[in-house]
Design a protein around this motif. Structure first.
Motif, mmCIF file in Angstrom:
data_model
loop_
_atom_site.group_PDB
_atom_site.id
_atom_site.type_symbol
_atom_site.label_atom_id
_atom_site.label_comp_id
_atom_site.label_asym_id
_atom_site.label_seq_id
_atom_site.Cartn_x
_atom_site.Cartn_y
_atom_site.Cartn_z
ATOM 1 N N GLY A 195 8.283 -6.594 -4.066
ATOM 2 C CA GLY A 195 8.098 -7.319 -2.816
ATOM 3 C C GLY A 195 6.767 -7.010 -2.159
ATOM 4 N N ALA A 196 6.182 -5.851 -2.482
ATOM 5 C CA ALA A 196 4.885 -5.492 -1.911
ATOM 6 C C ALA A 196 3.786 -6.458 -2.345
ATOM 7 N N LEU A 197 3.998 -7.146 -3.478
ATOM 8 C CA LEU A 197 3.001 -8.111 -3.939
ATOM 9 C C LEU A 197 2.891 -9.315 -3.008
ATOM 10 N N GLU A 198 3.884 -9.512 -2.165
ATOM 11 C CA GLU A 198 3.846 -10.610 -1.200
ATOM 12 C C GLU A 198 3.147 -10.199 0.093
ATOM 13 N N SER A 199 2.739 -8.954 0.188
ATOM 14 C CA SER A 199 2.073 -8.449 1.386
ATOM 15 C C SER A 199 0.575 -8.690 1.326
ATOM 16 N N GLU A 200 -0.019 -9.072 2.451
ATOM 17 C CA GLU A 200 -1.466 -9.219 2.519
ATOM 18 C C GLU A 200 -2.168 -7.879 2.318
ATOM 19 N N PHE A 201 -1.480 -6.797 2.598
ATOM 20 C CA PHE A 201 -2.077 -5.475 2.469
ATOM 21 C C PHE A 201 -2.124 -4.981 1.027
ATOM 22 N N VAL A 306 -0.491 1.416 8.071
ATOM 23 C CA VAL A 306 0.261 0.793 6.983
ATOM 24 C C VAL A 306 0.167 1.657 5.726
ATOM 25 N N TYR A 307 1.337 1.938 5.131
ATOM 26 C CA TYR A 307 1.421 2.815 3.973
ATOM 27 C C TYR A 307 2.222 2.133 2.859
ATOM 28 N N VAL A 308 2.100 2.703 1.664
ATOM 29 C CA VAL A 308 2.906 2.227 0.544
ATOM 30 C C VAL A 308 3.497 3.428 -0.191
ATOM 31 N N PHE A 309 4.754 3.283 -0.610
ATOM 32 C CA PHE A 309 5.458 4.282 -1.414
ATOM 33 C C PHE A 309 6.234 3.488 -2.439
ATOM 34 N N ASN A 310 5.680 3.342 -3.644
ATOM 35 C CA ASN A 310 6.132 2.251 -4.507
ATOM 36 C C ASN A 310 5.702 2.495 -5.956
#
Length: 347
Positions: A195-201, A306-310
């Protein structure tokens, strides 16, 4: 509502990180979409310290494996549920040369913590293991569905979880944090797999999705050990056997395939001497793997809230306990994750 962190996704990554955050006395809100692909829920949950065709020690095993069982046990104690199953893993040798090679490896101090015993004769009469095999320890499997369901109930009871679709366009950044609808938070963490691929970030992160399929079958022979060579075969508490897994980087279509059943059964027939088996369930998931097989941890270079853990892929059960601690150090202390997993390697 004001919280310290807003987490997007309550798969295995989101569950582990939220547990770490709550343990430290911080507040959060988790947003989870019940309709999204949840690769965590169809994973076998195996953790194995020695893997691959060449049977090498898992990457960072010395750091990862001391964290696994204590971490999941802490969640079991919190929830009053049991979902961690400590099991040895038995891997048959294919040749006498392989047996001899592993007799030599048994003296390797890096591998010794994970060896239970090397057998030079068959350990199981219903397994194709004429040359014996190696029995591994510090291994087992996690009943991920039980964990996620129980933790979801826990979060709902605390008012820390909302089952809804996240809309990134509604995020408003402020001087001291961000606002999403009626929630104010100091930071936002994407734990939502692909789902992170749908994020602008994070849409440019080099994910390499992998489709995996597993089977639950009825079959005689109920060893405590996981039998693992070509495929794994796990004896589940309910009496079924779980067999897997396929890995497909090209066919990412939604849905189970007959091809996967044939592939897994063919490999199982080369491992187990019992031809009779009955297919009970067939599950699939799209794993959020990455091109370099390392997870994504870090803070966005242009938006420090904004962070990512993925990106934990097929080894999430092994990776998440240790790296959730690493991620917590970034969130609370500003300590950057190591270069191998830091998203700055990709951005």
């Amino acid at each position: 509502m004001e919280v310290d962190f807003l987490l997007i996704g309550q798969g295995l990554a989101g569950t582990a990180l939220s547990h770490r955050i709550i343990q430290k006395g911080h507040t959060l809100m988790v947003l989870d979409s019940p309709l999204s692909n949840k690769s965590s829920r169809v994973a076998a949950g195996l953790y194995n310290p020695v893997t691959g065709k060449k049977m090498v020690r898992t990457w960072l095993a010395d750091k990862l494996f001391p964290e696994i069982e204590p971490f999941y046990a802490s969640i079991e104690n919190l929830l009053g549920k049991s979902f961690l199953h400590k099991r040895p893993i038995y891997r048959p040798f294919l040749t006498i040369e392989e047996q001899n090679e592993w007799m030599g490896h048994s003296a390797d101090p890096l591998l010794q913590p994970f060896f239970e015993k090397i057998y030079t004769k068959p350990l199981f009469d219903k397994v194709f293991n004429p040359f014996g095999g190696i029995l591994l320890k510090n291994s087992g499997f996690l009943d991920i569905n039980t964990l996620l369901d129980a933790y979801s109930d826990f979060l709902l009871g605390k008012g820390y979880l909302r089952l809804e679709i996240f809309n990134e366009k509604e995020v408003i950044f402020e001087n001291n944090g961000l606002k999403y609808r009626d929630i104010k938070a100091k930071g936002m963490i994407y734990c939502n797999g692909l789902g992170a691929l749908e994020s602008e970030f994070f849409k440019t992160l080099p994910f390499a999705p992998v489709k995996g399929e597993i089977l639950d079958i009825e079959q005689d022979f109920h060893p405590e050990a996981v039998i693992n060579r070509g495929v794994f075969r796990i004896s589940l508490p309910n009496g079924l056997k779980r067999v897997g897994s396929t890995y497909s980087w090209h066919d990412l279509d939604i849905g189970p395939t007959e091809r996967a059943v044939r592939e897994l059964f063919e490999k199982l027939d080369k491992l187990i001497k019992i031809p009779d088996k009955n297919l009970v369930a067939h599950k699939f998931g799209i794993r959020p793997a990455t091109k370099d097989r390392k997870p994504f941890l870090g803070k966005h270079p242009l938006q420090d809230r904004v962070y990512v853990f993925n990106g934990f892929g097929a080894k999430g059960v092994s990776l998440v306990p240790y790296f959730s601690k690493v991620m917590l150090e970034l969130l609370l202390e500003g300590k950057e994750p190591q270069k191998e997993v830091n998203i700055m390697r990709c951005m």
